[in-house]
Design a protein around this motif. Sequence first.
Motif, PDB file in Angstrom:
ATOM      1  N   TYR A  44       0.833  -1.210   0.000  1.00 18.46           N
ATOM      2  CA  TYR A  44       0.000   0.000   0.000  1.00 18.46           C
ATOM      3  C   TYR A  44       0.866   1.258   0.000  1.00 18.46           C
ATOM      4  O   TYR A  44       0.684   2.159  -0.824  1.00 18.46           O
ATOM      5  CB  TYR A  44      -0.924  -0.008   1.218  1.00 18.46           C
ATOM      6  N   GLU A  45       1.817   1.328   0.906  1.00 20.44           N
ATOM      7  CA  GLU A  45       2.620   2.543   1.057  1.00 20.44           C
ATOM      8  C   GLU A  45       3.580   2.750  -0.109  1.00 20.44           C
ATOM      9  O   GLU A  45       3.838   3.887  -0.511  1.00 20.44           O
ATOM     10  CB  GLU A  45       3.377   2.511   2.384  1.00 20.44           C
ATOM     11  N   HIS A  46       4.115   1.662  -0.665  1.00 19.32           N
ATOM     12  CA  HIS A  46       5.043   1.789  -1.797  1.00 19.32           C
ATOM     13  C   HIS A  46       4.355   2.414  -3.003  1.00 19.32           C
ATOM     14  O   HIS A  46       4.940   3.251  -3.700  1.00 19.32           O
ATOM     15  CB  HIS A  46       5.618   0.424  -2.161  1.00 19.32           C
ATOM     16  N   ASN A  47       3.124   1.987  -3.257  1.00 21.85           N
ATOM     17  CA  ASN A  47       2.417   2.436  -4.455  1.00 21.85           C
ATOM     18  C   ASN A  47       1.602   3.704  -4.243  1.00 21.85           C
ATOM     19  O   ASN A  47       1.212   4.358  -5.214  1.00 21.85           O
ATOM     20  CB  ASN A  47       1.491   1.321  -4.946  1.00 21.85           C
ATOM     21  N   ASN A  48       1.342   4.031  -3.009  1.00 25.25           N
ATOM     22  CA  ASN A  48       0.542   5.211  -2.681  1.00 25.25           C
ATOM     23  C   ASN A  48       1.296   6.060  -1.659  1.00 25.25           C
ATOM     24  O   ASN A  48       0.868   6.204  -0.509  1.00 25.25           O
ATOM     25  CB  ASN A  48      -0.827   4.782  -2.126  1.00 25.25           C
ATOM     26  N   PRO A  49       2.436   6.620  -2.061  1.00 29.36           N
ATOM     27  CA  PRO A  49       3.333   7.277  -1.102  1.00 29.36           C
ATOM     28  C   PRO A  49       2.737   8.497  -0.417  1.00 29.36           C
ATOM     29  O   PRO A  49       3.223   8.901   0.640  1.00 29.36           O
ATOM     30  CB  PRO A  49       4.544   7.668  -1.961  1.00 29.36           C
ATOM     31  N   GLN A  50       1.685   9.067  -0.979  1.00 31.90           N
ATOM     32  CA  GLN A  50       1.052  10.231  -0.349  1.00 31.90           C
ATOM     33  C   GLN A  50      -0.041   9.827   0.639  1.00 31.90           C
ATOM     34  O   GLN A  50      -0.671  10.694   1.248  1.00 31.90           O
ATOM     35  CB  GLN A  50       0.482  11.149  -1.432  1.00 31.90           C
ATOM     36  N   SER A  51      -0.250   8.531   0.782  1.00 30.97           N
ATOM     37  CA  SER A  51      -1.269   8.026   1.703  1.00 30.97           C
ATOM     38  C   SER A  51      -0.595   7.193   2.792  1.00 30.97           C
ATOM     39  O   SER A  51       0.333   6.437   2.512  1.00 30.97           O
ATOM     40  CB  SER A  51      -2.284   7.161   0.950  1.00 30.97           C
ATOM     41  N   VAL A  52      -1.066   7.327   4.013  1.00 30.43           N
ATOM     42  CA  VAL A  52      -0.490   6.611   5.148  1.00 30.43           C
ATOM     43  C   VAL A  52      -1.283   5.329   5.405  1.00 30.43           C
ATOM     44  O   VAL A  52      -2.519   5.332   5.376  1.00 30.43           O
ATOM     45  CB  VAL A  52      -0.517   7.489   6.415  1.00 30.43           C
ATOM     46  N   PHE A  53      -0.570   4.228   5.619  1.00 32.20           N
ATOM     47  CA  PHE A  53      -1.228   2.968   5.970  1.00 32.20           C
ATOM     48  C   PHE A  53      -1.334   2.876   7.489  1.00 32.20           C
ATOM     49  O   PHE A  53      -0.327   2.970   8.194  1.00 32.20           O
ATOM     50  CB  PHE A  53      -0.436   1.772   5.430  1.00 32.20           C
ATOM     51  N   ILE A  54      -2.546   2.706   7.979  1.00 35.64           N
ATOM     52  CA  ILE A  54      -2.778   2.573   9.413  1.00 35.64           C
ATOM     53  C   ILE A  54      -3.198   1.138   9.693  1.00 35.64           C
ATOM     54  O   ILE A  54      -4.303   0.719   9.325  1.00 35.64           O
ATOM     55  CB  ILE A  54      -3.871   3.548   9.885  1.00 35.64           C
ATOM     56  N   GLN A  55      -2.291   0.375  10.279  1.00 36.20           N
ATOM     57  CA  GLN A  55      -2.615  -1.002  10.611  1.00 36.20           C
ATOM     58  C   GLN A  55      -3.386  -1.021  11.924  1.00 36.20           C
ATOM     59  O   GLN A  55      -2.848  -0.727  12.993  1.00 36.20           O
ATOM     60  CB  GLN A  55      -1.351  -1.858  10.744  1.00 36.20           C
ATOM     61  N   ALA A  56      -4.667  -1.330  11.818  1.00 33.01           N
ATOM     62  CA  ALA A  56      -5.520  -1.272  12.999  1.00 33.01           C
ATOM     63  C   ALA A  56      -6.768  -2.114  12.801  1.00 33.01           C
ATOM     64  O   ALA A  56      -7.241  -2.298  11.681  1.00 33.01           O
ATOM     65  CB  ALA A  56      -5.917   0.176  13.292  1.00 33.01           C
ATOM     66  N   ARG A 305       0.817 -11.029 -12.398  1.00 33.06           N
ATOM     67  CA  ARG A 305       0.643  -9.753 -13.088  1.00 33.06           C
ATOM     68  C   ARG A 305      -0.597  -9.758 -13.967  1.00 33.06           C
ATOM     69  O   ARG A 305      -1.298  -8.742 -14.083  1.00 33.06           O
ATOM     70  CB  ARG A 305       1.882  -9.414 -13.927  1.00 33.06           C
ATOM     71  N   GLU A 306      -0.891 -10.881 -14.586  1.00 34.18           N
ATOM     72  CA  GLU A 306      -2.109 -10.952 -15.398  1.00 34.18           C
ATOM     73  C   GLU A 306      -3.348 -10.781 -14.526  1.00 34.18           C
ATOM     74  O   GLU A 306      -4.291 -10.072 -14.899  1.00 34.18           O
ATOM     75  CB  GLU A 306      -2.149 -12.277 -16.158  1.00 34.18           C
ATOM     76  N   GLY A 307      -3.350 -11.406 -13.343  1.00 38.11           N
ATOM     77  CA  GLY A 307      -4.467 -11.225 -12.425  1.00 38.11           C
ATOM     78  C   GLY A 307      -4.613  -9.778 -11.990  1.00 38.11           C
ATOM     79  O   GLY A 307      -5.722  -9.228 -11.921  1.00 38.11           O
ATOM     80  N   ALA A 308      -3.475  -9.132 -11.703  1.00 39.89           N
ATOM     81  CA  ALA A 308      -3.499  -7.729 -11.303  1.00 39.89           C
ATOM     82  C   ALA A 308      -4.009  -6.846 -12.435  1.00 39.89           C
ATOM     83  O   ALA A 308      -4.751  -5.881 -12.215  1.00 39.89           O
ATOM     84  CB  ALA A 308      -2.103  -7.282 -10.879  1.00 39.89           C
ATOM     85  N   THR A 309      -3.635  -7.177 -13.672  1.00 39.99           N
ATOM     86  CA  THR A 309      -4.086  -6.409 -14.831  1.00 39.99           C
ATOM     87  C   THR A 309      -5.591  -6.566 -15.039  1.00 39.99           C
ATOM     88  O   THR A 309      -6.286  -5.607 -15.387  1.00 39.99           O
ATOM     89  CB  THR A 309      -3.316  -6.849 -16.091  1.00 39.99           C
ATOM     90  N   LEU A 310      -6.101  -7.769 -14.798  1.00 41.71           N
ATOM     91  CA  LEU A 310      -7.547  -7.973 -14.900  1.00 41.71           C
ATOM     92  C   LEU A 310      -8.295  -7.226 -13.792  1.00 41.71           C
ATOM     93  O   LEU A 310      -9.474  -6.918 -13.936  1.00 41.71           O
ATOM     94  CB  LEU A 310      -7.877  -9.464 -14.851  1.00 41.71           C
ATOM     95  N   GLN A 311      -7.594  -6.915 -12.714  1.00 38.02           N
ATOM     96  CA  GLN A 311      -8.155  -6.078 -11.652  1.00 38.02           C
ATOM     97  C   GLN A 311      -7.854  -4.596 -11.912  1.00 38.02           C
ATOM     98  O   GLN A 311      -8.149  -3.746 -11.087  1.00 38.02           O
ATOM     99  CB  GLN A 311      -7.571  -6.485 -10.299  1.00 38.02           C
ATOM    100  N   THR A 312      -7.294  -4.324 -13.074  1.00 36.86           N
ATOM    101  CA  THR A 312      -6.960  -2.983 -13.582  1.00 36.86           C
ATOM    102  C   THR A 312      -5.963  -2.221 -12.709  1.00 36.86           C
ATOM    103  O   THR A 312      -5.952  -0.989 -12.693  1.00 36.86           O
ATOM    104  CB  THR A 312      -8.223  -2.116 -13.866  1.00 36.86           C
ATOM    105  N   PHE A 313      -5.105  -2.954 -11.990  1.00 38.09           N
ATOM    106  CA  PHE A 313      -3.960  -2.300 -11.370  1.00 38.09           C
ATOM    107  C   PHE A 313      -3.015  -1.831 -12.478  1.00 38.09           C
ATOM    108  O   PHE A 313      -2.829  -2.534 -13.472  1.00 38.09           O
ATOM    109  CB  PHE A 313      -3.202  -3.278 -10.471  1.00 38.09           C
ATOM    110  N   PRO A 314      -2.392  -0.663 -12.329  1.00 39.12           N
ATOM    111  CA  PRO A 314      -1.378  -0.251 -13.298  1.00 39.12           C
ATOM    112  C   PRO A 314      -0.259  -1.289 -13.367  1.00 39.12           C
ATOM    113  O   PRO A 314       0.043  -1.960 -12.376  1.00 39.12           O
ATOM    114  CB  PRO A 314      -0.856   1.071 -12.709  1.00 39.12           C
ATOM    115  N   LYS A 315       0.368  -1.418 -14.516  1.00 45.23           N
ATOM    116  CA  LYS A 315       1.413  -2.433 -14.681  1.00 45.23           C
ATOM    117  C   LYS A 315       2.668  -2.124 -13.871  1.00 45.23           C
ATOM    118  O   LYS A 315       3.504  -3.009 -13.671  1.00 45.23           O
ATOM    119  CB  LYS A 315       1.758  -2.610 -16.160  1.00 45.23           C
ATOM    120  N   ASN A 316       2.783  -0.894 -13.391  1.00 44.25           N
ATOM    121  CA  ASN A 316       3.926  -0.557 -12.536  1.00 44.25           C
ATOM    122  C   ASN A 316       3.576  -0.605 -11.049  1.00 44.25           C
ATOM    123  O   ASN A 316       4.331  -0.135 -10.210  1.00 44.25           O
ATOM    124  CB  ASN A 316       4.489   0.823 -12.902  1.00 44.25           C
ATOM    125  N   TYR A 317       2.418  -1.163 -10.739  1.00 45.62           N
ATOM    126  CA  TYR A 317       2.020  -1.338  -9.334  1.00 45.62           C
ATOM    127  C   TYR A 317       2.801  -2.535  -8.787  1.00 45.62           C
ATOM    128  O   TYR A 317       2.718  -3.641  -9.324  1.00 45.62           O
ATOM    129  CB  TYR A 317       0.519  -1.603  -9.248  1.00 45.62           C
TER     130      TYR A 317
END
Length: 352
Positions: A44-56, A305-317
């Motif tokens: 989460y944090e690697h791909n969304n650096p402007q968002s904070v992950f709160i484990q709770a 990666r094919e599964g992620a692409t079918l979930q429409t994640f960017p290919k650099n995610y």
Amino acid sequence: MESNNKFRAIDFFCGGGGMTCGLRQAGIDVIAGVDFDADAKETYEHNNPQSVFIQADIKRLRSNFFERKYAIKPYDDNLILVGCSPCQYYSIINTDKEKSMKSKDLLKNFARFVEYYRPGFILVENVPGIMTNKNSILPYFLNKLKGLGYENIIYKVVDMSKYGVPQSRKRFSLIASRISGLNLKMPTEDSTISILKDFLGTANGFPKIPAGNKDLSDFNHTTAGLSDINLKRISRTKHDGGSRLDWANDMELQLPCFIGKDDSFKDTFGRMWWDKPAPTITTKFYSISNGRFGHPEEDRAISLREGATLQTFPKNYVFKTNSIAATAKLIGNAVPCEYARRLGISIISSNI
């Protein structure tokens, strides 16, 4: 896309960040994602650096946490609270009843934060069963929203193949607002459905690979290995939509549990079709024995990666996990990014 510096969101049950990614693509500033799963944090944090992950655990998170930590004030018209809670209890593929009970009332816990912050917008995505299950929390949640002044509530079950996602993935979607005078609408359906060949295959950047391929790059074109007998089964399964019925009369290949049950679990060991949407991508999409997850023509299940692409994640995610199963869990549980983007656009355009 750059944030429009107007709408902000908090993404509860964020997982690996599918909803967060899509909302950010729409121009919404996602302040934080909240999830109990520690395995999701790095991704989460690697791909969304402007968002904070709160484990709770949402059940134990104080209602005023975001006010104290991030100065989030109640009654912010431009705040979106997102609650895509885990949905095992309402899923038709639920197998572990005891485990799934823990997910039954998570929307009630989410409603506590809605009540405290009274954001301008509420966004919920879940399985269709939340509308039909006789023990569903949905009636409680809807009454709660109305009692809190959310008179503008729209919801429906959508087929995501009509919204830029190449899957027959049906999901319950809800947008609610307490702001009067809005033109609140669900995303508009496409005129055509999204199909596999527009996303996968060599023409779309997926080189041919065997079962058991290990891709150590961030692209992660990795596939699960297959036993000798399952390699025989997939090789005997016709390309482009073949099924286990192609070898049902071969006593070496036929599984005893399927004898006399040709009409049951028909997708198991099947191949996808190029000219159709994929089936719903689950957390087990890397296994041909768990659904129609065979590649249309290569003798293997689809890759991570094919599964992620079918979930429409960017290919650099990048998925920062330690196993095929852990990666597939983050991918299969995600809200498809493209559909999330369209939900975000719908909220942004509601007061235009």
